[in-house]
Scaffold this active site. Structure first.
Site, PDB file in Angstrom:
ATOM      1  N   TYR A 221      15.220 -10.037   9.024  1.00  0.00           N
ATOM      2  CA  TYR A 221      13.861  -9.517   8.855  1.00  0.00           C
ATOM      3  C   TYR A 221      12.920 -10.214   9.834  1.00  0.00           C
ATOM      4  O   TYR A 221      12.118  -9.575  10.517  1.00  0.00           O
ATOM      5  CB  TYR A 221      13.406  -9.750   7.412  1.00  0.00           C
ATOM      6  CG  TYR A 221      11.998  -9.303   7.112  1.00  0.00           C
ATOM      7  CD1 TYR A 221      11.671  -7.956   6.983  1.00  0.00           C
ATOM      8  CD2 TYR A 221      10.973 -10.242   6.927  1.00  0.00           C
ATOM      9  CE1 TYR A 221      10.368  -7.555   6.699  1.00  0.00           C
ATOM     10  CE2 TYR A 221       9.672  -9.849   6.640  1.00  0.00           C
ATOM     11  CZ  TYR A 221       9.378  -8.501   6.525  1.00  0.00           C
ATOM     12  OH  TYR A 221       8.084  -8.109   6.245  1.00  0.00           O
TER      13      TYR A 221
ATOM     14  N   LYS B 280      10.679  -8.394  12.837  1.00  0.00           N
ATOM     15  CA  LYS B 280       9.212  -8.393  12.902  1.00  0.00           C
ATOM     16  C   LYS B 280       8.733  -9.080  14.188  1.00  0.00           C
ATOM     17  O   LYS B 280       7.693  -8.702  14.743  1.00  0.00           O
ATOM     18  CB  LYS B 280       8.615  -9.057  11.660  1.00  0.00           C
ATOM     19  CG  LYS B 280       8.814  -8.245  10.370  1.00  0.00           C
ATOM     20  CD  LYS B 280       7.995  -6.954  10.401  1.00  0.00           C
ATOM     21  CE  LYS B 280       8.180  -6.119   9.141  1.00  0.00           C
ATOM     22  NZ  LYS B 280       7.383  -4.901   9.093  1.00  0.00           N
TER      23      LYS B 280
ATOM     24  N   ASN C 102       4.030   1.629   9.050  1.00  0.00           N
ATOM     25  CA  ASN C 102       4.024   0.691   7.921  1.00  0.00           C
ATOM     26  C   ASN C 102       5.413   0.481   7.337  1.00  0.00           C
ATOM     27  O   ASN C 102       5.707  -0.600   6.820  1.00  0.00           O
ATOM     28  CB  ASN C 102       3.076   1.232   6.844  1.00  0.00           C
ATOM     29  CG  ASN C 102       3.285   0.552   5.512  1.00  0.00           C
ATOM     30  OD1 ASN C 102       2.861  -0.585   5.303  1.00  0.00           O
ATOM     31  ND2 ASN C 102       3.990   1.218   4.596  1.00  0.00           N
TER      32      ASN C 102
HETATM   33  N1  LIG Z   1       4.467  -7.074   0.743  1.00  0.00           N
HETATM   34  C1  LIG Z   1       4.413  -8.127   1.528  1.00  0.00           C
HETATM   35  O1  LIG Z   1       4.314  -9.277   1.067  1.00  0.00           O
HETATM   36  C2  LIG Z   1       4.450  -7.939   3.012  1.00  0.00           C
HETATM   37  C3  LIG Z   1       4.161  -9.051   3.820  1.00  0.00           C
HETATM   38  C4  LIG Z   1       4.178  -8.897   5.204  1.00  0.00           C
HETATM   39  C5  LIG Z   1       4.481  -7.670   5.761  1.00  0.00           C
HETATM   40  N2  LIG Z   1       4.781  -6.616   4.961  1.00  0.00           N
HETATM   41  C6  LIG Z   1       5.137  -5.343   5.603  1.00  0.00           C
HETATM   42  O2  LIG Z   1       4.314  -4.313   5.096  1.00  0.00           O
HETATM   43  C7  LIG Z   1       5.035  -3.081   5.100  1.00  0.00           C
HETATM   44  C8  LIG Z   1       4.937  -2.426   3.732  1.00  0.00           C
HETATM   45  O3  LIG Z   1       5.496  -3.308   2.781  1.00  0.00           O
HETATM   46  P1  LIG Z   1       5.299  -3.093   1.199  1.00  0.00           P
HETATM   47  O4  LIG Z   1       5.346  -4.439   0.614  1.00  0.00           O
HETATM   48  O5  LIG Z   1       4.163  -2.198   0.933  1.00  0.00           O
HETATM   49  O6  LIG Z   1       6.671  -2.350   0.841  1.00  0.00           O
HETATM   50  P2  LIG Z   1       7.040  -1.493  -0.469  1.00  0.00           P
HETATM   51  O7  LIG Z   1       6.057  -1.701  -1.550  1.00  0.00           O
HETATM   52  O8  LIG Z   1       8.469  -1.803  -0.721  1.00  0.00           O
HETATM   53  O9  LIG Z   1       6.898   0.030   0.041  1.00  0.00           O
HETATM   54  C9  LIG Z   1       7.749   0.483   1.038  1.00  0.00           C
HETATM   55  C10 LIG Z   1       7.461   1.944   1.360  1.00  0.00           C
HETATM   56  O10 LIG Z   1       8.369   2.341   2.380  1.00  0.00           O
HETATM   57  C11 LIG Z   1       9.158   3.418   1.905  1.00  0.00           C
HETATM   58  N3  LIG Z   1      10.549   3.268   2.338  1.00  0.00           N
HETATM   59  C12 LIG Z   1      11.349   2.202   2.110  1.00  0.00           C
HETATM   60  N4  LIG Z   1      12.561   2.454   2.627  1.00  0.00           N
HETATM   61  C13 LIG Z   1      12.517   3.687   3.182  1.00  0.00           C
HETATM   62  C14 LIG Z   1      13.459   4.508   3.835  1.00  0.00           C
HETATM   63  N5  LIG Z   1      14.712   4.123   4.011  1.00  0.00           N
HETATM   64  N6  LIG Z   1      13.065   5.716   4.264  1.00  0.00           N
HETATM   65  C15 LIG Z   1      11.808   6.141   4.067  1.00  0.00           C
HETATM   66  N7  LIG Z   1      10.872   5.418   3.439  1.00  0.00           N
HETATM   67  C16 LIG Z   1      11.222   4.204   2.992  1.00  0.00           C
HETATM   68  C17 LIG Z   1       9.095   3.347   0.408  1.00  0.00           C
HETATM   69  O11 LIG Z   1       9.373   4.646  -0.090  1.00  0.00           O
HETATM   70  P3  LIG Z   1       9.830   4.909  -1.617  1.00  0.00           P
HETATM   71  O12 LIG Z   1       8.582   4.757  -2.428  1.00  0.00           O
HETATM   72  O13 LIG Z   1      10.333   6.286  -1.599  1.00  0.00           O
HETATM   73  O14 LIG Z   1      10.850   3.860  -1.917  1.00  0.00           O
HETATM   74  C18 LIG Z   1       7.663   2.877   0.195  1.00  0.00           C
HETATM   75  O15 LIG Z   1       6.765   3.944   0.309  1.00  0.00           O
HETATM   76  C19 LIG Z   1       6.449  -3.431   5.553  1.00  0.00           C
HETATM   77  O16 LIG Z   1       6.585  -3.157   6.926  1.00  0.00           O
HETATM   78  C20 LIG Z   1       6.544  -4.909   5.301  1.00  0.00           C
HETATM   79  O17 LIG Z   1       7.475  -5.536   6.145  1.00  0.00           O
HETATM   80  C21 LIG Z   1       4.763  -6.723   3.606  1.00  0.00           C
END
Ligand SMILES: NC(=O)c1ccc[n+]([C@@H]2O[C@H](COP(=O)([O-])OP(=O)(O)OC[C@H]3O[C@@H](n4cnc5c(N)ncnc54)[C@H](OP(=O)(O)O)[C@@H]3O)[C@@H](O)[C@H]2O)c1
Length: 343
Positions: free
Chosen positions: A219, A223, A147
């Site tokens: 990005y 992906k 993730n």
């Molecule tokens: N949100 C969207 O609209 C969306 C849409 C399409 C796809 N996605 C994909 O879904 C996935 C999750 O996205 P999200 O929106 O849930 O992201 P998020 O809320 O920013 O959460 C990211 C998570 O990854 C951890 N993380 C970030 N950088 C890191 C690093 N350098 N080392 C270790 N852990 C790290 C963060 O840890 P900390 O809490 O410690 O910072 C957090 O637990 C991603 O792959 C994203 O590309 C998201």
């Protein structure tokens, strides 16, 4: 005169014209039938079939699931909902205190075993991978949720992208995801065999990878890379009883998207993950792609419509995407300027 006989009369002058007209007609019928069947399949996947039983991947059988990026957003919800369904967990993320809180919550609330590992995945260091190897060793693992991901802080032209941001996106989204999978996948193959169940690897893709996305070029590319890599891996691991799927998502409320209010098009992480886990193995909106799912209902219909109208690689889709991200960039820059003035 019926439509078919009118159509046949058109070509009766010459045999070649006749054959041509019938070929066009047959092609049209084939296209229309494929479209109707394909859209029916989207609707059945989304609204008719019951939720998938995760018991086939080892739920409630003492098996572990590894979740990366588990301390916030979508990853935190994967962890919570998998614990609810009876998986023990290995949670990998950056912030130790958040992981410790989640471990305490999940162990108390769902009576599952939770192991944690705090690493900065952007570092891509051998110590990090050793720590991950260590926390995963000695426990039966049948699932991996790739993730963790990073996007651009705001939409930015590729030529102005800072090197650190570019490197972090590529390292986290691609290199680290591949290396973690190389550590965990062999453990999944073994545990699934021992537990006589299937293994599962889900990787978070994105509409940013489905559609080439100007102003999020790095990005978007990362992906798209995961899409091809994951589908290729699906072919390799199928004979070893491990399902591999890329999960496509449009926007979800989270720190990364910077969107707080959910809507029909933008679910919150709990809604998105519930849709994903209920439909593992079903393509939903991604009818044209192997080992790919677009599980959230509005995202699924959006995916299907784009794919079956303008197409994801069209100039029109690219132009609309550029205009949308340019406007997001302009708003973000104006907000940053207002905040700078206040200070
Ligand atoms: N949100 C969207 O609209 C969306 C849409 C399409 C796809 N996605 C994909 O879904 C996935 C999750 O996205 P999200 O929106 O849930 O992201 P998020 O809320 O920013 O959460 C990211 C998570 O990854 C951890 N993380 C970030 N950088 C890191 C690093 N350098 N080392 C270790 N852990 C790290 C963060 O840890 P900390 O809490 O410690 O910072 C957090 O637990 C991603 O792959 C994203 O590309 C998201």
């Amino acid at each position: 005169m019926s439509f078919v006989s009118q159509f046949a009369a058109l070509g009766s002058e010459s045999k070649v014209a006749d054959a041509l007209l019938w070929s066009v007609f047959a092609l049209g019928v084939l296209k229309a039938t494929t479209f109707v069947l394909s859209f029916s399949s989207v609707l059945v996947d989304l609204f008719v079939l019951p939720g998938v039983n995760l018991g086939k991947y080892g739920a409630k059988k003492g098996q572990f699931c590894v979740v990366t990026g588990a301390s916030d957003g979508i990853g935190k919800e994967y962890a919570r909902q998998l614990a609810q369904r009876g998986f023990n967990l290995v949670l990998i993320s950056r912030t130790l205190s958040k992981l410790e809180d989640l471990k305490a919550d999940f162990e108390r609330e769902y009576k599952v075993d939770v192991r944690i590992c705090a690493v900065d995945i952007a570092e891509d260091s051998s110590e990090n991978y050793s720590k991950i190897q260590e926390v995963c060793s000695g426990v039966p693992i049948t699932m991996l949720i790739n993730n963790v991901g990073q996007s651009h802080s705001i939409p930015v032209p590729f030529l102005e992208t800072e090197e650190k941001e570019l490197r972090n996106i590529i390292t986290i989204n691609t290199t680290a995801t591949l290396k973690i999978t190389q550590i965990v996948a062999p453990l999944i193959v073994k545990s699934a065999k021992d537990a006589r169940c299937k293994g599962l690897i889900l990787t978070m893709g994105s509409f940013g990878g489905l559609l080439p996305t100007p102003l999020l070029a790095t990005y978007s590319g990362s992906k798209a890379f995961l899409q091809s890599w994951s589908a290729a891996l699906a072919g390799e691991l199928k004979p070893q009883n491990v399902d591999v799927e890329i999960v496509l998502s449009y926007l979800v409320t989270s720190a990364m998207s910077k969107i707080r209010k959910s809507s029909k098009m933008i679910p919150n992480p709990a809604q998105f993950v519930a849709a994903t886990l209920r439909s593992v193995g079903r393509r939903s909106g991604a009818q044209e792609r192997y080992a790919t799912m677009t599980p959230y209902w509005s995202h699924a219909i959006y995916h299907f419509v784009i794919e079956n109208t303008v197409g994801v690689y069209s100039k029109l889709a690219n132009t609309v995407n550029y205009t949308m991200h340019k406007s997001i960039r302009n708003r973000a820059l104006r907000k940053a300027a207002r905040q700078a003035k206040k200070q």
